[in-house]
Motif scaffolding. Sequence first.
Motif, mmCIF file in Angstrom:
data_model
loop_
_atom_site.group_PDB
_atom_site.id
_atom_site.type_symbol
_atom_site.label_atom_id
_atom_site.label_comp_id
_atom_site.label_asym_id
_atom_site.label_seq_id
_atom_site.Cartn_x
_atom_site.Cartn_y
_atom_site.Cartn_z
ATOM 1 N N LEU A 1 -2.920 -6.242 -11.293
ATOM 2 C CA LEU A 1 -2.962 -5.873 -9.880
ATOM 3 C C LEU A 1 -1.762 -4.993 -9.557
ATOM 4 O O LEU A 1 -0.611 -5.410 -9.700
ATOM 5 C CB LEU A 1 -2.940 -7.133 -9.002
ATOM 6 N N ALA A 2 -2.040 -3.771 -9.139
ATOM 7 C CA ALA A 2 -0.982 -2.861 -8.700
ATOM 8 C C ALA A 2 -0.738 -3.111 -7.218
ATOM 9 O O ALA A 2 -1.639 -2.915 -6.395
ATOM 10 C CB ALA A 2 -1.400 -1.417 -8.953
ATOM 11 N N VAL A 3 0.465 -3.549 -6.874
ATOM 12 C CA VAL A 3 0.790 -3.919 -5.493
ATOM 13 C C VAL A 3 1.780 -2.908 -4.927
ATOM 14 O O VAL A 3 2.913 -2.793 -5.410
ATOM 15 C CB VAL A 3 1.387 -5.336 -5.415
ATOM 16 N N ALA A 4 1.368 -2.179 -3.909
ATOM 17 C CA ALA A 4 2.230 -1.179 -3.271
ATOM 18 C C ALA A 4 2.673 -1.686 -1.903
ATOM 19 O O ALA A 4 1.954 -2.439 -1.243
ATOM 20 C CB ALA A 4 1.477 0.140 -3.125
ATOM 21 N N PRO A 5 3.866 -1.290 -1.450
ATOM 22 C CA PRO A 5 4.302 -1.695 -0.105
ATOM 23 C C PRO A 5 3.498 -0.961 0.961
ATOM 24 O O PRO A 5 2.923 0.101 0.710
ATOM 25 C CB PRO A 5 5.770 -1.265 -0.075
ATOM 26 N N GLU A 6 3.459 -1.532 2.138
ATOM 27 C CA GLU A 6 2.771 -0.880 3.242
ATOM 28 C C GLU A 6 3.683 0.187 3.836
ATOM 29 O O GLU A 6 4.843 -0.072 4.153
ATOM 30 C CB GLU A 6 2.381 -1.898 4.316
ATOM 31 N N GLY A 7 3.180 1.396 3.954
ATOM 32 C CA GLY A 7 3.977 2.476 4.518
ATOM 33 C C GLY A 7 3.920 2.501 6.034
ATOM 34 O O GLY A 7 3.153 1.767 6.670
ATOM 35 N N ASP A 8 4.763 3.372 6.612
ATOM 36 C CA ASP A 8 4.776 3.505 8.071
ATOM 37 C C ASP A 8 3.537 4.213 8.592
ATOM 38 O O ASP A 8 3.226 4.137 9.781
ATOM 39 C CB ASP A 8 6.031 4.277 8.504
ATOM 40 N N SER A 9 2.845 4.917 7.672
ATOM 41 C CA SER A 9 1.631 5.618 8.076
ATOM 42 C C SER A 9 0.566 5.418 7.001
ATOM 43 O O SER A 9 0.863 4.970 5.885
ATOM 44 C CB SER A 9 1.900 7.113 8.269
ATOM 45 N N GLU A 10 -0.650 5.772 7.377
ATOM 46 C CA GLU A 10 -1.752 5.637 6.419
ATOM 47 C C GLU A 10 -1.518 6.528 5.203
ATOM 48 O O GLU A 10 -1.808 6.140 4.069
ATOM 49 C CB GLU A 10 -3.063 5.999 7.104
ATOM 50 N N PRO B 1 -15.143 -10.003 -7.857
ATOM 51 C CA PRO B 1 -15.583 -8.681 -7.388
ATOM 52 C C PRO B 1 -14.460 -7.845 -6.781
ATOM 53 O O PRO B 1 -14.433 -6.629 -6.916
ATOM 54 C CB PRO B 1 -16.661 -9.013 -6.354
ATOM 55 N N ASP B 2 -13.498 -8.487 -6.093
ATOM 56 C CA ASP B 2 -12.406 -7.741 -5.464
ATOM 57 C C ASP B 2 -11.163 -7.698 -6.338
ATOM 58 O O ASP B 2 -10.065 -7.399 -5.855
ATOM 59 C CB ASP B 2 -12.064 -8.352 -4.103
ATOM 60 N N GLY B 3 -11.312 -7.984 -7.634
ATOM 61 C CA GLY B 3 -10.160 -7.972 -8.528
ATOM 62 C C GLY B 3 -9.213 -9.112 -8.214
ATOM 63 O O GLY B 3 -9.634 -10.190 -7.781
ATOM 64 N N ALA B 4 -7.928 -8.868 -8.414
ATOM 65 C CA ALA B 4 -6.939 -9.926 -8.229
ATOM 66 C C ALA B 4 -6.265 -9.867 -6.868
ATOM 67 O O ALA B 4 -5.333 -10.627 -6.607
ATOM 68 C CB ALA B 4 -5.885 -9.828 -9.339
ATOM 69 N N ALA B 5 -6.722 -8.968 -5.981
ATOM 70 C CA ALA B 5 -6.063 -8.801 -4.689
ATOM 71 C C ALA B 5 -6.021 -10.099 -3.894
ATOM 72 O O ALA B 5 -5.022 -10.396 -3.222
ATOM 73 C CB ALA B 5 -6.762 -7.704 -3.881
ATOM 74 N N GLY B 6 -7.100 -10.879 -3.967
ATOM 75 C CA GLY B 6 -7.140 -12.125 -3.216
ATOM 76 C C GLY B 6 -6.196 -13.190 -3.745
ATOM 77 O O GLY B 6 -5.969 -14.205 -3.081
ATOM 78 N N ARG B 7 -5.638 -12.971 -4.930
ATOM 79 C CA ARG B 7 -4.735 -13.967 -5.518
ATOM 80 C C ARG B 7 -3.279 -13.706 -5.148
ATOM 81 O O ARG B 7 -2.410 -14.538 -5.410
ATOM 82 C CB ARG B 7 -4.911 -13.953 -7.031
ATOM 83 N N LEU B 8 -3.006 -12.530 -4.560
ATOM 84 C CA LEU B 8 -1.639 -12.169 -4.206
ATOM 85 C C LEU B 8 -1.080 -13.133 -3.167
ATOM 86 O O LEU B 8 -1.678 -13.359 -2.118
ATOM 87 C CB LEU B 8 -1.611 -10.740 -3.660
ATOM 88 N N GLY B 9 0.056 -13.725 -3.457
ATOM 89 C CA GLY B 9 0.683 -14.679 -2.560
ATOM 90 C C GLY B 9 0.084 -16.060 -2.612
ATOM 91 O O GLY B 9 0.619 -16.991 -1.989
ATOM 92 N N GLN B 10 -1.050 -16.222 -3.323
ATOM 93 C CA GLN B 10 -1.719 -17.515 -3.418
ATOM 94 C C GLN B 10 -1.520 -18.157 -4.786
ATOM 95 O O GLN B 10 -1.502 -19.383 -4.900
ATOM 96 C CB GLN B 10 -3.222 -17.358 -3.147
#
Length: 364
Positions: free
Chosen positions: A304-313, A256-265
């Motif tokens: 899965l498109a993985v973007a870096p976390e920015g300094d702001s929302e 249901p949440d796509g492949a996000a839960g597989r990142l790093g695992q």
Amino acid sequence: MSFFQGRIIGAVSALFLIAGCTTLGGDPGSQTGGSANGGGIQSPLVLGTGTFEPEGVPSFQSTGTEVGERVQSLRADLADIQAQIREQNEALQAQRRQSRESAQSYHALKSDINAKLQVGTTPGNPRLVSQWNEAQSELGDVDQSIQRMNSLSSEVSSTASETGYLLESIRSTFTLSGAVDADHDHLTVLEDAANQTAVLVDRLDSELTEDIQRQTSYLSTERSNLNALSVAIENGEYTGVSLSNRIYGQAQPPSPDGAAGRLGQERPLAIITFRDENTRYEPELYNAVNQVLERRPNAGFDVLAVAPEGDSEGESALATNRTRRDGERVLRSLASMGLPAERLSLSATNSPLVDQGEVHVYIR
């Protein structure tokens, strides 16, 4: 990212491989179905070879009875039916010739394109684009032949119904009063001829249906192959036939949440980093997915498109949108290689594990 076995870095892209997976970007001629003279070209379209020529209608001398007149009328009806069958047989043979000729021309064009791609050429080579357009036109002729055969099939079904009704009429005529022995003799001969005609039209209908099914399957496969070929032409190097040729059964549905839960695992099949709009990744991605499908024909693939976390929302949202567009590009590439929509999924996330946008491809 130490769990990746290695990576290929081109002028504009980098793609990582999972441990234990065969190397991407290998010799294209070594793929299953590849060859030096055409890269997995299938045999030309195979159709039926039967011909359907009625033997003709027997002649009777009128007995002068009412039943005898009825026999002559039934004989004329059978002659009309056999004339229809001859016309339908001629139409079938003509459509078969056209389909075979179109398929041969198509395969010759595809062979030329693949031969050039296997030795390498410029991306988007206009000569190959022109040949691809010609090949698409030849497949269009096959499609038109299918449509005409479908119309012909309706006509043959109608003829079969007429033949069945004629047989019933012949048999019911035996019960009429006022007949002489010769009338019944003629009816027996006529019934035999009508039975033979019924068998012939059933064979015609059956073989026509098989031809339509063969052509429909052939057309679907070759359209997928042609789509995969367009990707190769765009990149200027051979990839292979449509990945749909390797698919069997149904893939497991995505989570249901796509492949996000597989990142790093879990280890992805590939990680693609886009440097600009000209990033080339399709041949390596094709080879990787092709190798997976050789081992697991029921596999699906989660992008899965993985973007870096920015300094702001706001920065995080912009990075996510940008990387998601890259993911959509990879998803379209996989679809053009022949993977059906139910085998694919796309999701996006932000992660501190990456310092630039990446597209991960996971095996489902």
